[in-house]
Design a protein around this motif. Sequence first.
Motif, PDB file in Angstrom:
ATOM      1  N   MET A   1       0.840  -1.197   0.000  1.00 57.28           N
ATOM      2  CA  MET A   1       0.000   0.000   0.000  1.00 57.28           C
ATOM      3  C   MET A   1       0.869   1.239   0.000  1.00 57.28           C
ATOM      4  SD  MET A   1      -3.404  -0.570   2.227  1.00 57.28           S
ATOM      5  CE  MET A   1      -2.688  -1.262   3.708  1.00 57.28           C
ATOM      6  N   ALA A  54      -4.566   0.546  -1.975  1.00 57.05           N
ATOM      7  CA  ALA A  54      -3.851   0.486  -3.250  1.00 57.05           C
ATOM      8  C   ALA A  54      -4.705   0.893  -4.451  1.00 57.05           C
ATOM      9  CB  ALA A  54      -3.286  -0.917  -3.452  1.00 57.05           C
ATOM     10  N   ASN A  55      -6.037   0.888  -4.313  1.00 56.39           N
ATOM     11  CA  ASN A  55      -6.868   1.223  -5.482  1.00 56.39           C
ATOM     12  C   ASN A  55      -7.397   2.654  -5.443  1.00 56.39           C
ATOM     13  OD1 ASN A  55      -8.608   0.861  -3.357  1.00 56.39           O
ATOM     14  ND2 ASN A  55     -10.172  -0.190  -4.574  1.00 56.39           N
ATOM     15  N   ASN A 135       2.804   2.995  -8.853  1.00 55.51           N
ATOM     16  CA  ASN A 135       1.693   2.115  -8.506  1.00 55.51           C
ATOM     17  C   ASN A 135       0.888   1.681  -9.719  1.00 55.51           C
ATOM     18  OD1 ASN A 135       1.678   2.049  -5.412  1.00 55.51           O
ATOM     19  ND2 ASN A 135       2.035   4.186  -5.893  1.00 55.51           N
TER      20      ASN A 135
ATOM     21  N   HIS B 275      -1.452  -6.755 -11.080  1.00 57.27           N
ATOM     22  CA  HIS B 275      -1.422  -6.419  -9.655  1.00 57.27           C
ATOM     23  C   HIS B 275      -0.021  -6.646  -9.081  1.00 57.27           C
ATOM     24  CE1 HIS B 275      -2.449  -6.499  -5.367  1.00 57.27           C
ATOM     25  NE2 HIS B 275      -3.541  -5.845  -5.698  1.00 57.27           N
TER      26      HIS B 275
END
Lengths: 594, 544
Positions: A1, A54-55, A135, B275
């Motif tokens: 994260m 993370a999103n 990211n 991911h």
Amino acid sequence: MPTIGVNKADLYKELGKEYTRDEFDELCFEFGIELDEDTTGVEEPAQLKIEIPANRYDMLCFEGIAMNLNVFLGRQSMPNYTLKSPPSGQLETVTVSKDTAGIRQYFSCAVLRNITFTKARYESFIALQDKLHQNLARQRTLVAIGTHDLDTIQGPFTYEALPPDQIKFAPLNQTKEMTGSEMMAFYDKDKHLSRFLPIIRDSPVYPIIYDANRTVLSMPPIINSNHSKITLDTKNVFIDITATDKTKLEIVNHIIVTMFSQYCEEPFTVEPVKIVSDHNGETRETPDLTPRATQASAAYINSVCGLAESRESLCDLLKRMCYHAKPSTTDDDILEVDVPVTRADVLHQADIMEDCAIAYGFNNLPRNFPTTRAATAAALPINKLADIVRLESAMAGWAEVMPLTLCSHDENYAWLNKPDDNKAVRLANPKTAEYQIVRTSLLPGLLKTIRENRRHAVPMRIFEVSDVAFKDPALERRSRNERHFAACWYGKSAGFEQVHGLLDRVMLMLKAAFVTREDGLEGAAGVAGARYWIEGCEDPTYLSGHAAAIYLQLGGRKEAQRIGTFGILHPTVLKRFELPFPASTLELNVEVFL
Amino acid sequence: MPGTRGPVPIPLHINGGQRDLTAEILEAVDQEAEVGTSTKFPQIPQAEIKAALDRLASRSMVEYDTKDREEVALTKEGEEIASAGSHEYKVWDAVRQAGRLSLKDPSLAGANAKIGQGNAFKLKWVKKDGDALVSLTDSVQDATREQLQCAKENRTFQDPKVQKDFMKRKLVVPQKVISYVARKGPKWAMEMPVEVTDLTAEMIADGSWQTANWKPYNYKAEGAQLSGGAFHPLMKVRQEFREIFFNMGFTEMPTQRFVDTGFWNFDTLFVPQQHPARDLQDTFYVSDPPEAGPPGPDPATDEALAQMDDQDEQDENDSAPASAATRAKDISSKLDYQQYFNNVRSVHQDGAFGSIGYRYPYNDAETKRLVLRTHTTAVSAYVLHRLAANPRPCRYFSIDRVFRNETVDATHLAEFHQIEGVIADFGLTLGGLQAFLKRFFRKIGVPDLKFKPAYNPYTEPSMEVYAWHAGLNKLVEIGNSGMFRPEMLQAMGLPEDLRCYGFGLSLERPTMIKYGISNIRELLGHKVDLGFIEGNPAVRLDRE
């Protein structure tokens, strides 16, 4: 994260309140972010290090965190982002060459007009690009961003792909002009940029962006040109975005322009750019800031959250999570929800439902657990069997150990005097030689455990009942686990009869009767139960003449199977595992008893 | 035989068998009412006397008192005076023998002779005559010498003032002396009796236990060291968790697949192919075997599940229930794995089941990459897909090893154990998950939970579970939970209204918190101390 550092005083000023540590912790907890660290007293000016899901790309910078928290607290409503053409009415244009298709085919663009940077805003603008690169953009492989002072360049622009030696410009913070190939060499040692070079290095053509005068803007995803670099005094920012992933391309565009358009002379306006990209059907104006219109069922939201809220109050909850929502006029269950472009994480009405629950407060939800006893308690058969062997071994005075499953190739083979039988699963990317394969035997772990416990009083008696793995081409996963039982006696004398005794004890408990080899081979006509025998064998792991193979004949069957071995370890094995005393080991497959 | 159990071992002889001190003490006590050891046994060291007396006293044969006494002992100078006379005597004697002794005579040199001269003048034994000394008397009484001789004999001075003076002159030093006064005890006997240390079959048979002289048991010592076996502490904690799951009606999932495919480990769980969890830095990829087969039924897993399925209903209706293998095949024949694969692909790439999806080009090759499973949720996905053959409420759990390509440190190992629970039912609510987790964690002695919104690709809503840690005085994360995403469940073919909780925690972390272990390598792996395994108390998670 990702963890985002924000100026503490500035954030509290933006939130209109001087929070205590506990109060701010509480706010973060309720919203679903985490205050990692408060650098008050350590760093000037004090920073808050905030961990972001993370999103949530819309919270990767100070502006996004402040905006989302203010909306959540009801201190502001979600801004309405709008497009605004330049006074001339003429949009900037970028033409995409079809040559880019082989290397980095998607292009997006935007202009922020009459922006006012301060030092803090400027640094945040740079930091956001870094965070997005790390990211969402997966280290620039998927998306890369370039920002330019529009007043130093002249449209229309072109996005092309050229052989590296036909590209020449002075990269950011350099005065010397270099070709594409020279830049590859120049940045090869660069701590920051070197890791991005492989994305294009071996390609015959490199992506490159030019203005009308063939002035280079940038060579994505590596570097911008020095000529067009932005400064604190830049008023008009031209943003180029290149990508191999179409969806993430626009997400990045949306995040950058929404976060920083608030500093434009007319806040929350963005000037679109015309992209001409006919060859792949991507001709359009970017960005498109229209919220995504979707629907959510109030019944569904209420049902999952365990609530009975009206559609109006659900809409109020959603407002605090940056949505514009209103009850449908045609369906009395549906909410018409506008998902802002900042919320790229919203994929399904489940996401909208979760945001309702967050706004309501996770810890305020009614806690009703259905009382239906749906399933049956049942233990996995192999674990029940393993537990029998474990219990009997411990009752016989042996201590259970738990070494690791992964080991080095040598530990599993050479150190046991075994040739590689090509049965082991090999790892592609271990960080150390300790983890090269998945063990095919429990022995290395037992011997390593003894080695690390050499100061413990002898004799040591240890065992393990656990899985090894073998390659198996017939299966989907091309491998299978097998439950093994292994034990080791280590002392001043080898203890061969001790491991033999443990074998007998475990066999007795598994209702396998001891027979001689001769009786066993004769067959088990009329015998209901399982029978086992041992016979001397030569196995390089063991001392010659002091090893036995274990054979098992299941009830009523004539054929027997070899299920394991035991013996006195060969002195060379002891030496490799650094064991000064003799030892005997036992290993067998327990799955045959299933 | 010397006794091996009891208060003090009994050596029968000391000094190489020459002399039995205990026997001598018994003899002395028999003859005299009070025996002072310092006078009776002046040559024997005090420690040996005490050991012998303790042996006898522990059997109540004798009693004794300890006497502390202050004595004086002569210094080296004091001893010399006691034997050869004081310094003044030596001066007078030399003068007397010489008749007239020059002051320059060597016998008058030295510090002691100077002191002697002074004292001899004071006592009027000698006087100065020109540059020589002459005697004033024919005989002298050397009091200093006499007093020292007396002190040497009696080990004390009658006059404390004199003692002080002599101590000042460093002729004597004080000394503490311990001695004992022994007398007959309540179980007085002349001989050391035969002592019985344990009850034997013979004693029961011949009745001698009734008159036996029992050797007293030492209640201050530990019992005999046993060489018992032991379970590994982590396995004991694991068993506690298993029992909690069984108690709450969970079935254990078959987890005997360390190696899994990209499809089951990630794609089925709606983890997008880009991911970060799928990076080489985080996940162990397998180089050999090189590639997985297409998704399909796993017969071993199906059979184990069929074996555990609730058969009660079938037993009532059917006299000969089908074998587990047959039932397993029956179930897997109702499942279309190709359709499932296509569903997973389209929900990632194009969106489906009410989801807009991630909208990226789905790469079939990624699904075939073999990995060491990063979580046992890969198994849950398999089990939930199987549930689509007969969707119904059910509860599953597993506790098994998972692998992460971590850099090893005090809190990270490349492998650890994941505890995973799954509950499928109709009409499940988020608050219900909280209520369930409260019940679950209360059973391991964690009463107060707080729930924090979180992100996880395969659950929505996702909740991190926090508990108050008294030692750290703050909330600590103890687990993860959520409701599986519709993208995951509906791709499996499960009905829209069947909702599913998932929750997980590591086995190691709560164990480390509970037992104050700060380094995970002290708990799992070959570096664990065998002494720790053998001495670790039983695990009772519900009690503190």
